[in-house]
Motif scaffolding. Structure first.
Motif, short mmCIF file in Angstrom:
data_model
loop_
_atom_site.label_atom_id
_atom_site.label_comp_id
_atom_site.label_asym_id
_atom_site.label_seq_id
_atom_site.Cartn_x
_atom_site.Cartn_y
_atom_site.Cartn_z
N LEU A 148 -20.07 36.52 -9.93
CA LEU A 148 -18.71 36.06 -10.16
C LEU A 148 -18.35 36.23 -11.63
CD1 LEU A 148 -16.43 34.27 -8.65
CD2 LEU A 148 -17.45 32.39 -9.92
N PHE A 149 -17.14 36.76 -11.88
CA PHE A 149 -16.65 36.85 -13.26
C PHE A 149 -16.08 35.50 -13.68
CE2 PHE A 149 -16.39 41.41 -12.25
CZ PHE A 149 -17.05 41.92 -13.37
N TYR A 150 -16.60 34.98 -14.78
CA TYR A 150 -16.01 33.77 -15.35
C TYR A 150 -14.77 34.19 -16.15
CZ TYR A 150 -19.76 30.50 -14.15
OH TYR A 150 -20.62 29.67 -13.49
N LYS A 151 -13.96 33.22 -16.51
CA LYS A 151 -12.71 33.51 -17.22
C LYS A 151 -12.97 34.22 -18.54
CE LYS A 151 -8.22 31.56 -18.24
NZ LYS A 151 -7.36 30.38 -18.10
N ASN A 152 -14.11 33.91 -19.18
CA ASN A 152 -14.45 34.55 -20.46
C ASN A 152 -14.99 35.98 -20.28
OD1 ASN A 152 -17.09 34.25 -19.55
ND2 ASN A 152 -17.67 32.75 -21.11
N GLY A 153 -15.03 36.46 -19.03
CA GLY A 153 -15.49 37.83 -18.75
C GLY A 153 -16.96 37.93 -18.41
N GLU A 154 -17.69 36.84 -18.58
CA GLU A 154 -19.12 36.85 -18.29
C GLU A 154 -19.35 36.94 -16.77
OE1 GLU A 154 -23.07 34.15 -19.25
OE2 GLU A 154 -21.09 33.31 -19.64
N LEU A 155 -20.30 37.76 -16.38
CA LEU A 155 -20.67 37.91 -14.98
C LEU A 155 -21.86 37.00 -14.70
CD1 LEU A 155 -19.96 39.53 -12.44
CD2 LEU A 155 -21.62 41.24 -13.16
N ARG A 156 -21.72 36.07 -13.75
CA ARG A 156 -22.74 35.08 -13.46
C ARG A 156 -23.15 35.16 -11.99
NH1 ARG A 156 -24.73 32.21 -17.81
NH2 ARG A 156 -24.98 30.40 -16.47
N ASN A 157 -24.40 34.84 -11.70
CA ASN A 157 -24.89 34.77 -10.32
C ASN A 157 -24.47 33.43 -9.73
OD1 ASN A 157 -26.58 37.22 -10.06
ND2 ASN A 157 -27.66 36.29 -11.77
N VAL A 158 -23.94 33.46 -8.52
CA VAL A 158 -23.54 32.22 -7.85
C VAL A 158 -24.04 32.23 -6.41
CG1 VAL A 158 -21.49 31.76 -9.27
CG2 VAL A 158 -21.27 33.13 -7.20
N ASN A 159 -24.33 31.04 -5.93
CA ASN A 159 -24.61 30.84 -4.52
C ASN A 159 -23.31 30.38 -3.89
OD1 ASN A 159 -25.44 28.53 -2.33
ND2 ASN A 159 -26.73 30.35 -2.22
N VAL A 160 -22.98 30.95 -2.75
CA VAL A 160 -21.73 30.63 -2.06
C VAL A 160 -22.08 29.94 -0.75
CG1 VAL A 160 -19.64 31.58 -1.02
CG2 VAL A 160 -20.65 32.69 -3.03
N LYS A 161 -21.55 28.75 -0.57
CA LYS A 161 -21.65 28.04 0.70
C LYS A 161 -20.23 27.88 1.20
CE LYS A 161 -25.85 25.42 -0.29
NZ LYS A 161 -26.78 26.21 0.41
N SER A 162 -20.01 28.23 2.45
CA SER A 162 -18.65 28.17 2.98
C SER A 162 -18.65 27.64 4.40
CB SER A 162 -18.02 29.57 2.94
OG SER A 162 -18.75 30.45 3.78
N THR A 163 -17.49 27.15 4.78
CA THR A 163 -17.29 26.70 6.15
C THR A 163 -15.81 26.83 6.49
OG1 THR A 163 -17.73 24.93 7.73
CG2 THR A 163 -16.95 24.25 5.57
N GLY A 164 -15.53 27.10 7.74
CA GLY A 164 -14.14 27.17 8.19
C GLY A 164 -13.56 25.77 8.32
N ILE A 165 -12.30 25.61 7.89
CA ILE A 165 -11.62 24.32 8.00
C ILE A 165 -10.16 24.55 8.42
CG2 ILE A 165 -13.06 23.18 6.25
CD1 ILE A 165 -10.66 23.51 4.29
N ILE A 166 -9.51 23.48 8.81
CA ILE A 166 -8.06 23.51 9.05
C ILE A 166 -7.43 22.77 7.87
CG2 ILE A 166 -6.17 22.83 10.58
CD1 ILE A 166 -8.04 24.92 11.82
N TYR A 167 -6.54 23.45 7.14
CA TYR A 167 -5.90 22.86 5.98
C TYR A 167 -4.40 23.07 6.11
CZ TYR A 167 -4.71 22.02 1.08
OH TYR A 167 -4.16 21.53 -0.08
N ASN A 168 -3.63 21.99 6.14
CA ASN A 168 -2.18 22.07 6.34
C ASN A 168 -1.83 22.91 7.58
OD1 ASN A 168 -1.58 20.45 4.17
ND2 ASN A 168 -1.21 22.15 2.78
N LYS A 169 -2.55 22.66 8.66
CA LYS A 169 -2.36 23.34 9.95
C LYS A 169 -2.66 24.84 9.90
CE LYS A 169 1.04 19.95 11.42
NZ LYS A 169 2.39 19.69 11.88
N MET A 170 -3.38 25.25 8.86
CA MET A 170 -3.77 26.66 8.75
C MET A 170 -5.30 26.74 8.72
SD MET A 170 -1.15 28.16 5.81
CE MET A 170 -2.44 28.07 4.66
N GLU A 171 -5.80 27.84 9.29
CA GLU A 171 -7.24 28.08 9.17
C GLU A 171 -7.52 28.53 7.75
OE1 GLU A 171 -9.15 30.57 12.03
OE2 GLU A 171 -7.97 29.74 13.68
#
Length: 175
Positions: A47-70
Motif C-alpha cells: 500500500l502507498f502511504y500518503k508520503n509515497g512510501e510503499l508499505r506491506n499490509v495485511n488485508v482482512k475483509s468481509t462483506g457488509i450491508i451499509y446504508n442498504k448497499m453491499e
C-alpha cells in the motif's frame, strides 16, 4: 490514520489508487473470486502511504450491508517491520545452515535442537540421530567436569571460546 490519509482522502477513491500496481492483477483476481462467492478475506499486499512510501499490509475483509448497499469492510494492518524481521531471520538461518563451520544449537537442558550440515559431516552423524540428544553425544569423556561446567556457565552468560575434546559417531576423538 497510519497511512497518513484522512477519511476524506479515501472516500470515493478506487482502492487501486493506493495499491502497488504490481499487485493490481492479484487484487482484481481476488475481487472476481469474491464476487463469485469465494471467501477471500485475508491476504497481503503493498500500500502507498500518503508520503509515497510503499508499505506491506495485511488485508482482512468481509462483506457488509451499509446504508442498504453491499460493501466490503476492510481492516489493514501494517506488517512492514514484521516482513523485514522475517526476511532477516530467513537470511540468518540460511547463513547458519550453509556455513562450512559446524554449528549446533541446544536448549537449556543441553539437548540438541539444531545442527547444520557441516556439523553432521564433522561428527559422522545424520541430523535425525543428533536432534533431541544431549550434547554429550559428541563430547569425549576425557574432558574435565570443571571445564564442562565452565562452558555451560559461560554460554548462558554470552558465550564460550576455547578448546575441548569431541567424539565422532565412530568413537574417534579429536580436539
Amino acid at each position: 490514520e497510519m497511512s497518513g490519509y484522512s477519511f476524506q482522502d479515501l472516500i470515493g477513491e478506487s482502492i487501486f489508487k493506493f495499491i502497488d500496481p504490481s499487485d493490481h492483477l492479484s487484487i482484481l483476481d481476488k475481487l472476481e473470486r469474491y464476487n463469485s462467492g469465494e471467501k477471500i478475506n485475508d491476504f497481503e499486499t503493498k500500500l502507498f502511504y500518503k508520503n509515497g512510501e510503499l508499505r506491506n499490509v495485511n488485508v482482512k475483509s468481509t462483506g457488509i450491508i451499509y446504508n442498504k448497499m453491499e460493501a466490503i469492510f476492510i481492516v489493514l494492518t501494517d506488517i512492514t517491520e514484521k516482513k523485514k524481521s522475517e526476511e532477516k531471520i530467513q537470511l540468518l538461518a540460511q547463513a547458519v545452515k550453509s556455513s562450512d563451520e559446524g554449528i549446533s544449537i541446544s536448549d537449556l537442558n543441553s539437548n540438541l535442537i539444531f545442527v547444520n550440515e557441516a556439523f553432521t559431516k564433522i561428527f559422522g552423524y545424520e541430523e535425525k540421530e543428533l536432534l533431541g540428544q544431549h550434547i554429550e553425544i559428541v563430547r569425549s569423556k576425557n574432558n574435565s567436569q570443571p571445564l564442562l561446567k565452565e562452558i555451560e556457565k559461560a554460554t548462558i552468560n554470552g558465550g564460550w571460546n576455547g578448546e575441548l575434546v569431541n567424539k565422532k559417531k565412530d568413537g574417534t576423538e579429536f580436539p
